[in-house]
Write a protein that holds these residues in place. Sequence first.
Motif, short mmCIF file in Angstrom:
data_model
loop_
_atom_site.label_atom_id
_atom_site.label_comp_id
_atom_site.label_asym_id
_atom_site.label_seq_id
_atom_site.Cartn_x
_atom_site.Cartn_y
_atom_site.Cartn_z
N LEU A 71 0.81 -1.22 0.00
CA LEU A 71 0.00 0.00 0.00
C LEU A 71 0.85 1.27 0.00
O LEU A 71 0.37 2.33 -0.39
N PRO A 73 3.89 3.73 -1.22
CA PRO A 73 4.66 3.95 -2.46
C PRO A 73 6.15 3.66 -2.29
O PRO A 73 6.81 3.21 -3.20
N ASN A 128 -8.63 2.29 7.22
CA ASN A 128 -8.32 1.88 5.86
C ASN A 128 -6.99 1.13 5.82
O ASN A 128 -5.98 1.61 6.33
N GLY A 129 -7.00 -0.04 5.20
CA GLY A 129 -5.77 -0.82 5.08
C GLY A 129 -5.46 -1.69 6.28
O GLY A 129 -4.48 -2.43 6.26
N ILE A 283 -6.39 -6.53 -2.04
CA ILE A 283 -6.13 -5.09 -2.14
C ILE A 283 -6.45 -4.59 -3.54
O ILE A 283 -7.08 -3.54 -3.72
N ARG A 284 -6.07 -5.34 -4.55
CA ARG A 284 -6.33 -4.93 -5.94
C ARG A 284 -7.82 -5.03 -6.27
O ARG A 284 -8.40 -4.10 -6.85
N ASN A 287 -9.66 -2.42 -4.50
CA ASN A 287 -9.12 -1.08 -4.77
C ASN A 287 -8.85 -0.32 -3.46
O ASN A 287 -9.25 0.85 -3.30
N LYS A 289 -6.89 1.73 -0.81
CA LYS A 289 -5.82 2.71 -0.76
C LYS A 289 -5.79 3.35 0.62
O LYS A 289 -6.82 3.39 1.31
N ASP A 291 -4.38 6.89 2.90
CA ASP A 291 -3.99 8.28 2.72
C ASP A 291 -2.49 8.46 3.00
O ASP A 291 -1.92 7.78 3.82
#
Length: 291
Positions: A71, A73, A128-129, A283-284, A287, A289, A291
């Motif tokens: 998740l 970058p 989230n995540g 996760i894909r 979708n 994501k 913050d």
Amino acid sequence: MIVPFAAGGPADIIARLIGPAMTRELRQPIVVDSRSGAGGMVGVEAAARSRPDGLTTVLASTGALVVLPQLMPRMAYDVAKDLAPITHVLSVPQLLVVSPKLGVKSVAELVALAKRQPGKLTYGSAGNGSSLHLAGELFRLRTGIDIVHVPYRGAAPAVTDLLGGTIDMILADVPVVIAHVRGGALPALAVTADQRLPSLPELPTMAEAGAKDVISETWYALFAPAGTPPDRLATLHRAAVTALRDTETRRNLMDQGGLVVGGTPEELAGFVRSETAKWGEIIRLANIKID
């Protein structure tokens, strides 16, 4: 032993349960060093950057090892390259618990209700995540239902709102909700493990309840910095596995709502790879994501 979370949390408790038994085997004390932050990444990075002399380990968990790397970058460490697996310590599955106001008594009834009311039922998570978010998405995708995610700043406030009827369900780690389940405040429908829990033997697994391939656990495993000499890794592995076989230690770990695992470094490495692939797919598909 670095613990990547605050003192008093589940990872800290697990470390302090296995530490004394490992100390007896190693004949030298283990100091638990809490280094919290960034969902466990701070502590894992500290371990990855430590001297590979066999004197440092880290009790890492699902998020910092397989979820967040997919998740974020940029990551400060590479799990496969910077960490040496020792053993899988404990897996803590989730319980699917629902608001009493729904009036459902089984997973089949819940799925049927969700299909009659697409987009109406809600599930909470720790953000989230988070592992609870991914567990909810796994359940949604595997059963083909349309439910709405409501993220919270942790599992505790989500459970509070579930008790109050603000949300309809949650998949939460066993220790978070087991007191409410045993007290009758929250109905539990299934456990997200491939076997029933000794602490709740009457509760079916998801597969037994009709929801196949819904296995979700917050797991904890022991690693050392990559480059640690093989003989020292072998010594650490022997101490850890001996600790996990200790009757009192096993009982105390199971009291945390988990399943004691153990196993070889090779088995742990394979498990991490399979978990990375599994949650990467979720996760894909969902979708997800952050913050």
